[in-house]
Design an enzyme around this catalytic site. Structure first.
Site, PDB file in Angstrom:
ATOM      1  N   GLY A 178      -3.576   3.125   1.880  1.00  0.00           N
ATOM      2  CA  GLY A 178      -3.617   2.913   3.334  1.00  0.00           C
ATOM      3  C   GLY A 178      -2.517   1.985   3.809  1.00  0.00           C
ATOM      4  O   GLY A 178      -2.675   1.233   4.773  1.00  0.00           O
TER       5      GLY A 178
ATOM      6  N   GLY B   9      -1.074   1.391   7.536  1.00  0.00           N
ATOM      7  CA  GLY B   9      -1.941   0.902   8.599  1.00  0.00           C
ATOM      8  C   GLY B   9      -1.588  -0.494   9.076  1.00  0.00           C
ATOM      9  O   GLY B   9      -0.546  -1.059   8.715  1.00  0.00           O
ATOM     10  N   GLN B  10      -2.474  -1.048   9.899  1.00  0.00           N
ATOM     11  CA  GLN B  10      -2.197  -2.341  10.530  1.00  0.00           C
ATOM     12  C   GLN B  10      -2.001  -3.450   9.490  1.00  0.00           C
ATOM     13  O   GLN B  10      -1.061  -4.234   9.586  1.00  0.00           O
ATOM     14  CB  GLN B  10      -3.346  -2.726  11.481  1.00  0.00           C
ATOM     15  CG  GLN B  10      -3.011  -3.943  12.337  1.00  0.00           C
ATOM     16  CD  GLN B  10      -4.214  -4.509  13.096  1.00  0.00           C
ATOM     17  OE1 GLN B  10      -5.351  -4.044  12.926  1.00  0.00           O
ATOM     18  NE2 GLN B  10      -3.973  -5.508  13.914  1.00  0.00           N
TER      19      GLN B  10
ATOM     20  N   ASP C 102      -0.066   6.111   1.273  1.00  0.00           N
ATOM     21  CA  ASP C 102      -0.948   6.408   2.407  1.00  0.00           C
ATOM     22  C   ASP C 102      -1.144   7.919   2.450  1.00  0.00           C
ATOM     23  O   ASP C 102      -0.329   8.680   1.931  1.00  0.00           O
ATOM     24  CB  ASP C 102      -0.336   5.936   3.725  1.00  0.00           C
ATOM     25  CG  ASP C 102      -1.392   5.738   4.808  1.00  0.00           C
ATOM     26  OD1 ASP C 102      -1.758   4.587   5.094  1.00  0.00           O
ATOM     27  OD2 ASP C 102      -1.875   6.752   5.367  1.00  0.00           O
TER      28      ASP C 102
ATOM     29  N   TYR D  89     -19.555   2.516  10.503  1.00  0.00           N
ATOM     30  CA  TYR D  89     -18.557   1.652   9.856  1.00  0.00           C
ATOM     31  C   TYR D  89     -19.260   0.503   9.129  1.00  0.00           C
ATOM     32  O   TYR D  89     -18.990   0.237   7.947  1.00  0.00           O
ATOM     33  CB  TYR D  89     -17.618   1.117  10.935  1.00  0.00           C
ATOM     34  CG  TYR D  89     -16.551   0.153  10.464  1.00  0.00           C
ATOM     35  CD1 TYR D  89     -15.499   0.574   9.658  1.00  0.00           C
ATOM     36  CD2 TYR D  89     -16.573  -1.187  10.866  1.00  0.00           C
ATOM     37  CE1 TYR D  89     -14.501  -0.300   9.265  1.00  0.00           C
ATOM     38  CE2 TYR D  89     -15.569  -2.071  10.480  1.00  0.00           C
ATOM     39  CZ  TYR D  89     -14.535  -1.618   9.685  1.00  0.00           C
ATOM     40  OH  TYR D  89     -13.550  -2.501   9.300  1.00  0.00           O
TER      41      TYR D  89
END
Ligand SMILES: NC(=O)c1ccc[n+]([C@@H]2O[C@H](COP(=O)([O-])OP(=O)(O)OC[C@H]3O[C@@H](n4cnc5c(N)ncnc54)[C@H](O)[C@@H]3O)[C@@H](O)[C@H]2O)c1
Length: 332
Positions: free
Chosen positions: A9, A12-13, A35, A142
């Site tokens: 990932g 991502g941020q 990713d 989540y």
């Protein structure tokens, strides 16, 4: 010997900044950034290679072929995106984590970092200074995947001797990559809007207070817990870590100190219901005691640094950048 690191990932941020920090620490050749969604530009720059964490064989191949001994597993579906597509959130967050833990166990990976979230707390947790041991009854998919993920990490650490370490990140504010579908995304968007148009429509109410953290602190938390001696990591689910708490209105006021004409409208949407179930602040005493967690940024220093970084980035990156309508920045 520096560790050989795999980051999932990574676009991502968090990943887009963590990869640089890890490369500075351990050497560019020792960090493999992956990713699922990889652009051609990222591949040709050697920054990222494709890896879908839903496929165990692909995770194992990446670990084996790069002789990886340390994994930072960041691939996930975040809170708001997870409510829109709960099946995908369950699949990516649970199967992805289990694949990383299984591959790590089988291939003898030394250490795994996996971030949990304040999303583990539900409406029955104390709103202020939610303690490490608070009941975890989240009402979002989540949050459910994060609670189950924490238990899975503790299980693999105990049964399979995987040295997995985790922190419950609050909402993260950063200037590099835009956030990917979380409930605290407003606290990043507001800075872009302040600079680009001088006004912002916030999807949370003015008084909504949540625990937040500036990205440099989050990156330091990840590297500090991963470099700590194993005996210092007493909690194998996930550690509470805190830095600052503020309401949307308080962030507006802080930005307005720099940009006096800045205007914010508050029109809460479905993300308000998620935010309402989370605590306002976190008690992180065990992380401070066990492995020395300390934040550096509060709301004032974070706001000032975000505005500096974003102004530079937006001016450099957008030929069409135009400050018409945006309030002048004032030094504070
Ligand atoms: N950003 C925050 O405010 C925050 C707060 C608490 C916890 N966290 C946790 O930190 C981790 C990283 O968060 P982030 O903000 O960088 O998220 P993000 O949404 O910005 O990035 C996640 C990345 O995962 C990738 N991804 C999705 N499905 C994948 C798959 N099947 N295989 C491989 N990659 C896939 C996406 O392409 C994306 O680049 C997540 O576990 C998240 O829950 C983030």
């Amino acid at each position: 010997m520096p560790p050989k690191v795999l980051v999932t990932g990574a676009a991502g941020q968090i990943g887009s900044e963590l990869v640089g920090v890890l490369r500075d620490r351990y050497g560019a050749g020792n960090v493999v950034a992956t990713d699922k969604a990889v652009t051609r530009a990222q591949v040709s720059a050697g920054i990222i290679e494709p890896l879908d964490v839903m496929h165990l064989s692909s995770v194992e191949r990446a670990i084996r072929s790069h002789h990886v001994d340390t994994v930072f597993h960041l691939a996930a579906i975040l809170s708001a995106a997870g409510e829109s597509n709960s099946d995908l959130a369950w699949d990516v967050n649970m199967d992805g984590l289990k694949n990383v833990l299984d591959a790590s166990s089988r291939l003898g990976v030394d250490r795994v970092f996996w971030p949990s979230s304040i999303g583990v707390f539900g409406p029955d947790a104390p709103k202020d200074r939610a303690p490490q041991g608070a009941a975890l009854n989240p009402s979002t998919m989540y949050g459910i995947t994060k609670v189950a993920g924490e238990l899975l990490c503790a299980y693999y650490s105990q049964k399979h001797r995987v040295d997995v370490r985790s922190v419950r990140f609050p909402g993260l504010i950063s200037s590099e990559a835009k956030p990917g579908g979380g409930t605290t995304d407003y606290a990043v968007e507001i800075f872009y809007s302040a600079i680009q148009s001088g006004e912002y429509t916030c999807f949370l109410s003015k008084g909504t207070t949540l625990p937040m953290m500036y990205m440099p602190d989050a990156l330091r938390a990840a590297t500090t817990i991963m470099e700590a001696d194993p005996e210092k990591i007493r909690i194998r689910t996930s550690y509470n870590i805190g830095a600052m708490s503020f309401s949307a209105g308080e962030l507006e006021a802080e930005i307005s100190k720099h940009m006096p004409g800045f205007r914010v409208k508050y029109i809460p949407d479905s993300r308000q219901a998620i935010a309402d179930t989370w605590p306002r602040s976190i008690d992180d005493a065990p992380a401070r005691k066990d492995w020395g967690w300390r934040e550096k940024y509060g709301i004032g220093a974070m706001t000032s640094d975000m505005l500096d970084k974003l102004e530079t980035k937006l001016k450099a990156g957008q030929k069409t950048f135009n400050t018409t309508g945006s309030p002048a920045r004032r030094n504070v």
